[in-house]
Design an enzyme around this catalytic site. Structure first.
Site, PDB file in Angstrom:
ATOM      1  N   LYS A  28      -6.084  12.706 -17.469  1.00 21.62           N
ATOM      2  CA  LYS A  28      -5.755  13.491 -18.661  1.00 21.62           C
ATOM      3  C   LYS A  28      -6.972  14.278 -19.135  1.00 21.62           C
ATOM      4  CE  LYS A  28      -2.919  11.313 -21.416  1.00 21.62           C
ATOM      5  NZ  LYS A  28      -2.680  10.146 -22.275  1.00 21.62           N
ATOM      6  N   ARG A  99      -6.238   9.001 -27.314  1.00 22.98           N
ATOM      7  CA  ARG A  99      -5.326   8.859 -26.176  1.00 22.98           C
ATOM      8  C   ARG A  99      -5.997   8.213 -24.980  1.00 22.98           C
ATOM      9  NH1 ARG A  99      -3.600  14.925 -24.997  1.00 22.98           N
ATOM     10  NH2 ARG A  99      -1.708  13.905 -24.220  1.00 22.98           N
ATOM     11  N   GLY A 108       2.662   6.112 -20.122  1.00 21.87           N
ATOM     12  CA  GLY A 108       3.182   5.213 -21.136  1.00 21.87           C
ATOM     13  C   GLY A 108       2.687   3.778 -21.053  1.00 21.87           C
ATOM     14  N   MET A 110      -0.440   2.644 -21.386  1.00 21.04           N
ATOM     15  CA  MET A 110      -1.477   2.301 -22.350  1.00 21.04           C
ATOM     16  C   MET A 110      -1.169   2.994 -23.676  1.00 21.04           C
ATOM     17  SD  MET A 110      -4.757   2.288 -19.905  1.00 21.04           S
ATOM     18  CE  MET A 110      -4.350   3.855 -19.213  1.00 21.04           C
ATOM     19  N   ARG A 372      -0.281  17.310 -15.482  1.00 23.13           N
ATOM     20  CA  ARG A 372      -0.614  16.429 -14.365  1.00 23.13           C
ATOM     21  C   ARG A 372       0.363  16.707 -13.238  1.00 23.13           C
ATOM     22  NH1 ARG A 372       1.277  11.276 -17.807  1.00 23.13           N
ATOM     23  NH2 ARG A 372       3.457  11.809 -17.963  1.00 23.13           N
ATOM     24  N   HIS A 490      11.880   7.990 -21.230  1.00 29.73           N
ATOM     25  CA  HIS A 490      11.063   7.027 -20.488  1.00 29.73           C
ATOM     26  C   HIS A 490      11.812   6.530 -19.248  1.00 29.73           C
ATOM     27  CE1 HIS A 490       9.699   2.918 -19.533  1.00 29.73           C
ATOM     28  NE2 HIS A 490       8.512   3.453 -19.684  1.00 29.73           N
ATOM     29  N   ARG A 596      13.288  -7.750  21.706  1.00 30.89           N
ATOM     30  CA  ARG A 596      13.278  -9.213  21.810  1.00 30.89           C
ATOM     31  C   ARG A 596      14.505  -9.640  22.609  1.00 30.89           C
ATOM     32  NH1 ARG A 596      12.688  -7.721  16.561  1.00 30.89           N
ATOM     33  NH2 ARG A 596      10.677  -8.152  15.586  1.00 30.89           N
ATOM     34  N   GLU A 779      -1.686 -11.770  20.750  1.00 31.05           N
ATOM     35  CA  GLU A 779      -1.371 -12.356  19.451  1.00 31.05           C
ATOM     36  C   GLU A 779      -2.087 -13.677  19.214  1.00 31.05           C
ATOM     37  OE1 GLU A 779       2.905 -12.928  19.333  1.00 31.05           O
ATOM     38  OE2 GLU A 779       2.998 -13.233  21.481  1.00 31.05           O
ATOM     39  N   SER A 798       0.061  -5.139  23.710  1.00 32.35           N
ATOM     40  CA  SER A 798       0.748  -4.828  22.465  1.00 32.35           C
ATOM     41  C   SER A 798       0.367  -5.911  21.468  1.00 32.35           C
ATOM     42  CB  SER A 798       2.264  -4.810  22.686  1.00 32.35           C
ATOM     43  OG  SER A 798       2.908  -4.608  21.450  1.00 32.35           O
ATOM     44  N   GLY A 800       0.630  -8.318  18.706  1.00 35.07           N
ATOM     45  CA  GLY A 800       1.671  -8.986  17.932  1.00 35.07           C
ATOM     46  C   GLY A 800       1.028  -9.515  16.672  1.00 35.07           C
ATOM     47  N   THR A 801       0.971  -8.639  15.657  1.00 37.98           N
ATOM     48  CA  THR A 801       0.142  -8.990  14.497  1.00 37.98           C
ATOM     49  C   THR A 801       0.797 -10.003  13.571  1.00 37.98           C
ATOM     50  OG1 THR A 801       0.920  -6.919  13.563  1.00 37.98           O
ATOM     51  CG2 THR A 801      -1.304  -6.942  14.471  1.00 37.98           C
ATOM     52  N   ASN A 802       2.090 -10.290  13.752  1.00 38.92           N
ATOM     53  CA  ASN A 802       2.674 -11.359  12.926  1.00 38.92           C
ATOM     54  C   ASN A 802       2.071 -12.700  13.325  1.00 38.92           C
ATOM     55  OD1 ASN A 802       4.278  -9.332  11.994  1.00 38.92           O
ATOM     56  ND2 ASN A 802       6.115 -10.011  13.061  1.00 38.92           N
ATOM     57  N   ASP A 803       2.200 -13.019  14.602  1.00 37.17           N
ATOM     58  CA  ASP A 803       1.634 -14.282  15.066  1.00 37.17           C
ATOM     59  C   ASP A 803       0.117 -14.275  14.946  1.00 37.17           C
ATOM     60  OD1 ASP A 803       3.296 -16.450  15.861  1.00 37.17           O
ATOM     61  OD2 ASP A 803       4.191 -15.148  17.374  1.00 37.17           O
ATOM     62  N   CYS A 865       3.173  -4.162  17.662  1.00 35.34           N
ATOM     63  CA  CYS A 865       4.603  -4.344  17.453  1.00 35.34           C
ATOM     64  C   CYS A 865       4.913  -5.326  16.324  1.00 35.34           C
ATOM     65  CB  CYS A 865       5.290  -4.775  18.743  1.00 35.34           C
ATOM     66  SG  CYS A 865       4.703  -6.361  19.356  1.00 35.34           S
ATOM     67  N   TYR A 885       0.376   3.822  20.548  1.00 40.25           N
ATOM     68  CA  TYR A 885       1.584   3.871  19.737  1.00 40.25           C
ATOM     69  C   TYR A 885       1.626   2.732  18.721  1.00 40.25           C
ATOM     70  CZ  TYR A 885       3.369   0.031  22.618  1.00 40.25           C
ATOM     71  OH  TYR A 885       3.530  -1.174  23.243  1.00 40.25           O
TER      72      TYR A 885
HETATM   73  P1  ADP Z   1       0.924   9.108 -22.611  1.00 38.31           P
HETATM   74  O1  ADP Z   1      -0.228   8.974 -21.697  1.00 38.31           O
HETATM   75  O2  ADP Z   1       1.656   7.870 -22.833  1.00 38.31           O
HETATM   76  O3  ADP Z   1       1.759  10.299 -22.298  1.00 38.31           O
HETATM   77  P2  ADP Z   1      -0.393  10.721 -24.582  1.00 38.31           P
HETATM   78  O4  ADP Z   1      -1.810  10.422 -24.843  1.00 38.31           O
HETATM   79  O5  ADP Z   1      -0.107  11.852 -23.699  1.00 38.31           O
HETATM   80  O6  ADP Z   1       0.291   9.392 -24.060  1.00 38.31           O
HETATM   81  O7  ADP Z   1       0.240  10.968 -26.000  1.00 38.31           O
HETATM   82  C1  ADP Z   1       1.510  10.618 -26.425  1.00 38.31           C
HETATM   83  C2  ADP Z   1       2.199  11.784 -27.120  1.00 38.31           C
HETATM   84  O8  ADP Z   1       1.451  12.289 -28.200  1.00 38.31           O
HETATM   85  C3  ADP Z   1       2.436  12.955 -26.210  1.00 38.31           C
HETATM   86  O9  ADP Z   1       3.703  13.475 -26.461  1.00 38.31           O
HETATM   87  C4  ADP Z   1       1.367  13.926 -26.590  1.00 38.31           C
HETATM   88  O10 ADP Z   1       1.740  15.234 -26.320  1.00 38.31           O
HETATM   89  C5  ADP Z   1       1.229  13.671 -28.081  1.00 38.31           C
HETATM   90  N1  ADP Z   1      -0.109  14.000 -28.528  1.00 38.31           N
HETATM   91  C6  ADP Z   1      -1.253  13.450 -28.097  1.00 38.31           C
HETATM   92  N2  ADP Z   1      -2.329  14.008 -28.681  1.00 38.31           N
HETATM   93  C7  ADP Z   1      -1.860  14.969 -29.510  1.00 38.31           C
HETATM   94  C8  ADP Z   1      -2.483  15.909 -30.375  1.00 38.31           C
HETATM   95  N3  ADP Z   1      -3.786  15.993 -30.482  1.00 38.31           N
HETATM   96  N4  ADP Z   1      -1.683  16.742 -31.068  1.00 38.31           N
HETATM   97  C9  ADP Z   1      -0.347  16.653 -30.950  1.00 38.31           C
HETATM   98  N5  ADP Z   1       0.297  15.793 -30.154  1.00 38.31           N
HETATM   99  C10 ADP Z   1      -0.443  14.949 -29.420  1.00 38.31           C
HETATM  100 MG    MG Z   2       1.224  12.042 -22.098  1.00 44.20          MG
HETATM  101 MG    MG Z   3       4.728 -13.585  18.598  1.00 46.65          MG
END
Ligand code: ADP
Ligand code: MG
Ligand code: MG
Length: 927
Positions: A28, A99, A108, A110, A372, A490, A596, A779, A798, A800-803, A865, A885
């Site tokens: 980010k 953030r 989502g 953290m 991203r 989500h 086999r 093997e 060949s 035989g990585t299981n055994d 194999c 192979y």
């Molecule tokens: P996640 O990694 O879970 O997407 P984010 O850090 O992106 O969490 O933030 C969660 C939400 O808050 C997102 O919708 C983001 O766009 C919004 N947000 C984060 N920082 C700001 C900011 N400075 N102004 C307005 N909205 C924000």
């Molecule tokens: Mg985000």
């Molecule tokens: Mg075998």
């Protein structure tokens, strides 16, 4: 030593960081910097590095804060300058978001806190400056809610309960008899702030902090802590992200989507993350903030008009309602829409990959908050790679590298049978959030979905909406159904990332968690009832619906063709039947790496002949029984050789301990006694004699063929006769006869001689010949250690990585289930070595085996194999050892082909880089 830098500033189209600094700044942070550099409007802010997070894990709060305090204060001042506001001011407060942001995206997982810096005085200042008291108080109550949850730990009491803050909102809404959050008046919001603060005090014993700096430090630390919350840890395990990495923290000036009707917030994708289609799409909400769009609280609206029309059709909304209640951004704010459209184009062209972006519109001005590389389904991954190649955005190599091999698995999953789905009656319709076909029993809670799955049940997770806490349950479920939420909710985003079928926002489904049931149009379904979901159409069915195998066509086929241009290793398959052979051939297998023969002894009458052979007291009796088996084996081989004509087929001679074949039930023992004309006691005694303490290390593999040479003779004869019979029909078979479980050169030599003399005898009888090879599995660890001597009588190896894994670790594969999960949990093992090849240990044996083998016999053909032959990291390892192979189960053939191509691309690139580094070093030396 130069002073370490912990904080990187960005804003006003300048930045100290850039996109390739993900390791230090997190994805980010690096992309926020990059967007500034390419002239995209981003609110100013700064990133605290991932190194600080690792330092925090080692040193704790106080030391960490003192380490970054000065830099953070300076950065805050720089942001104040750019914004023309002041952090901690009551008149003109600078509000911030805090953030998380790891190297690899963990959507989502953290925590994030918005509107930081507000308190009882600042909220008044904000009201005055904006002239919008509703906005100011809405922001304040959101802040308390998020900070109370994330920093002060005010969470739902149990899984059936809702969020304590949401409960307070619900109570107030009831008191005021209003339905929507948006109908709350400013006074209501003020009341909420009061009640929220009281709840915080009552539950935590602490006052809500008024000092913005205290708020800021508390939030930063909480984001660091969130790296280790349960769901983040689980997500990392699921996605192989190292725990050592840590997260960066982004502190950024707020922009507000909740300032009124000319403000909004949304998320968008530059292409369709479900299908890969090249259409800009996304969702937004007017007068809303942050997570509102993904949280599924209000029904989000589509960004493009085209998307909006599509959505209305799916959601059964009339054009009149759509245009008045749910218009697209293209219609409501055409200017901003155009800017957003141009921005997404710019971003995709810049990153040359599908982007997932977050934006906010404050009073008609567009701000980007995140971009991203978007998560996508396997199908979308393939389509986008091939499309971008055709559009000239990326080259062939990049296209091949773009697709994660394991993701192809999704394209190989069953789909609904067309007729069965047509006949089925749908009960509801939601949004086709993530394609696929899913059938299972209804479960309403994530943890129970996991429990049920562990009990071997197939489940569909049904939720009003999902949250990051539900991740485990979503992983366990075959499909996910939500009553609320849009295409970017989500549930939808996470399901697409997992390649899992998901139908979201099926509004007619009324879910009751307390009674564990759902109602839809008078029909009631309970926990445990069966349900099917079609993630491509959004239809929900109250039935089990038949599924069929998918095909490899279109983009998928094109991608597979591309892999041929890069891969050096061939991919073969492990197959024991003509059906599997054909399947694998259609997936591009270049032969059979392991056929086999033991399963051929189980079917129908064969098992009786086999038992007769085993139970016979002497060679004469055994030969008599083997004579019965010979024609059946020959027929099997003819079928497989024909399916694989012109391609090599490696046939492994009988491998498992004989005890596995003998009758254990009284009834079967009697039958054998009658057939063979002996007493049942005698049969019982033989069965007892055959039982072993440790059959995996017992009388099996080439030990069978060397103690009972007639077995090897019969099998060699069956193979060669089959090949000769096909030759008569003009079909070319290329048999490779493989001796299992060799441990000493003498064992191998003896088997080789038996095979060759038998084959020569058959050639003489037929007065004809075919090409064939004799080789061995490597093997037993000892075989790798004396591979040079074994190679003298083997034309191929060949692995035989299981055994081999079993014997190298000393873990019995059948018993490892008792301790492996614990070992993985405690990090004693990083991976299950039966799934991911242990390069450090088992890999050493392989390396040695190849080296010695090829030293003794130049150009010795080498393959693998074991199960590992279809696992991408293991495939890469085999490529580094210059294997000829890899061989894997039919459904993993495409995965292995892609992995083999990627492995070779990576190997060449590493080689090139090394050469260049050497050249540079030489040049430097000269200077
Ligand atoms: P996640 O990694 O879970 O997407 P984010 O850090 O992106 O969490 O933030 C969660 C939400 O808050 C997102 O919708 C983001 O766009 C919004 N947000 C984060 N920082 C700001 C900011 N400075 N102004 C307005 N909205 C924000
Ligand atoms: Mg985000
Ligand atoms: Mg075998």
């Amino acid at each position: 030593m130069a002073k370490e830098k912990h904080v990187y500033l960005f804003g006003d189209k300048k930045a100290e960081g850039r996109a390739n600094m993900k390791n230090l700044l997190g994805g980010k942070g690096a992309n926020l910097a990059e967007m500034n550099l390419i002239g995209i409007p981003v609110p100013p802010g700064f990133t605290i590095t991932t190194e600080v997070s690792t330092a925090y894990n080692a040193k704790g709060r106080e030391k960490t804060l003192s380490m970054i305090k000065k830099e953070v204060e300076e950065a805050v001042h720089a942001v104040e300058e750019m914004m023309g506001t002041k952090f901690g001011s009551n008149e003109n407060p600078c509000l911030m978001s805090v953030r998380s942001g790891a190297r690899a995206s963990m959507p989502g997982m953290m925590d994030t806190i918005l509107n930081l810096g507000l308190n009882d005085a600042a909220v008044e200042g904000l009201t005055k400056r904006t002239g919008n008291d509703r906005f100011a108080w809405d922001s304040y109550r959101r802040f308390i809610q998020m900070y109370g949850d994330v920093v002060m730990g005010l969470k739902p009491a149990s899984k059936e309960d809702s969020d304590p803050f949401e409960e307070i909102i619900e109570v107030l809404k009831e008191e005021k008899t209003i339905e929507n959050d948006t109908d709350l008046s400013t006074d209501d919001l003020k009341e909420l702030v009061k009640r929220f603060k009281k709840a915080v005090k009552d539950n935590t014993g602490k006052d809500f902090p008024e000092d913005p700096w205290e708020q800021l430090w508390g939030s930063i630390i909480s984001v660091f802590d969130s790296w280790n919350n349960e769901r983040a840890v689980y997500y990392r395990k699921l996605n192989n992200i190292p725990h050592e990495w840590g997260t960066a923290v982004n502190v950024q000036a707020m922009v507000f989507g909740n300032m009124g009707e000319s403000s909004a917030t949304g998320v968008a994708f530059t292409r369709d993350a479900g299908t890969g289609e090249n259409i800009f799409n996304g969702e937004y909400l007017i007068n809303a903030q942050g997570e509102d769009v993904v949280a599924g609280i209000r029904t989000p609206q589509q960004i493009t008009k085209e998307g909006s029309l599509r959505w209305a059709k799916l959601a059964n909304v009339s054009e009149e309602d759509r245009a008045s209640k749910f218009p697209s951004l293209e219609e409501t704010m055409p200017e901003v829409y155009k800017e957003l459209f141009d921005t997404q184009n710019k971003l995709e062209n810049h990153y040359r990959d599908m982007q997932d972006l977050e934006f906010t519109i404050q009073d008609g001005k567009l701000w980007l908050l995140q971009t991203r590389n978007g998560k996508r389904t396997g199908a979308a991954m393939v389509k986008i790679a091939i499309d971008m190649l055709e559009e000239g955005l990326i080259d062939k190599k990049t296209a091949v590298m773009r697709v994660e091999p394991n993701k192809l698995d999704e394209l190989l999953h069953p789909v609904f049978d067309k007729k069965a789905i047509k006949d089925a009656k749908d009960i509801a319709k939601g949004l086709p959030a993530s394609p696929g076909a899913a059938t299972g029993q209804i479960v309403f809670f994530a943890d129970e979905a996991e429990e049920w799955k562990n009990q071997g049940k197939e489940v569909i997770l049904v939720r009003i909406e999902t949250s990051p806490e539900d991740l485990k349950g979503m992983t366990a479920a075959n499909g996910i159904l939500t009553a609320r939420g849009g295409m970017t909710s989500h549930a939808a985003v996470v399901a697409r990332g997992m390649g899992k079928c998901c139908v979201s926002g099926a509004g007619s489904v009324k879910i009751n968690y307390k009674t564990r049931s759902l109602k839809v149009d008078g029909l009631e379904l309970k926990e445990g009832d069966w349900m099917s979901l079609d993630g491509s159409t959004g239809y929900v069915y109250a039935d089990k619906i038949k599924t069929i195998e998918p095909e490899m066509s279109g983009n998928f086929g094109e991608l597979m063709d591309l892999t041929n241009q890069f891969a050096k290793m061939a991919v073969r398959t492990n197959a024991d039947t003509p059906h599997d052979s054909e399947l694998a051939r259609n997936f591009g297998a270049k032969g059979i790496g392991l056929c086999r023969t033991e399963h051929m002894f189980f079917e129908g009458d064969r098992i009786k002949a086999m038992r007769e052979m085993i139970l016979s007291k002497n060679e004469v009796g055994r030969r008599k029984a083997l004579d019965k088996i010979l024609p059946m084996q020959r027929k099997d081989f003819e079928g497989i050789f024909e399916a694989m004509q012109d391609l090599p087929v490696t046939v492994r001679l009988l491998d498992p301990p004989l005890h596995e074949f003998v009758p254990h039930e009284e009834e079967n023992q009697q039958e054998m006694a009658d057939d063979m004309g002996v007493s049942v006691e005698e049969i019982k005694k033989t069965v007892e004699d055959l039982s072993e303490f440790n059959p995996m290390l017992g009388h099996r593999g080439c030990r069978l063929g060397n103690t009972y040479p007639e077995i090897t003779e019969m099998q060699a004869r069956a193979i060669i006769e089959a090949a000769l019979n096909l030759k008569k029909r003009g079909i070319t078979a290329i048999p490779e006869i493989m001796i299992p479980l060799t441990g000493t050169p003498e064992e191998m030599k003896m088997q080789e001689e038996i095979v060759r003399s038998t084959v020569e005898a058959v050639f003489a009888e037929y007065n004809d010949r075919v090409d064939y090879l004799v080789g061995t599995m490597i093997e037993v660890p000892r075989a790798a250690l004396v591979a040079d001597k074994i190679a003298e009588s083997a034309e191929f190896f060949s692995f035989g990585t299981n055994d081999m894994t079993q014997m190298t670790y000393g873990y019995s594969r059948d018993d490892a289930g008792k301790f492996l999960p614990i070992y993985l949990d405690k990090n004693i093992l990083k991976n299950d070595p039966f799934q991911v090849l242990d390069q450090e240990g088992v890999g050493q044996l392989m390396k040695l085996g190849v080296k010695l083998g090829r030293k003794a016999k130049k150009g010795l053909k080498v393959g693998i194999c074991g199960e590992h032959g279809g696992e991408p990291s293991s495939v890469e390892f085999c490529n580094s050892l210059k294997f000829n192979y890899v061989s894997c189960s039919p459904f993993r053939v495409p995965i292995a082909r892609l992995a083999a191509a990627q492995a070779e691309i990576k190997r060449k690139e590493a080689k090139k880089a090394k050469k260049e580094a050497k050249k540079a070093a030489k040049k430097n030396k000269k200077k």
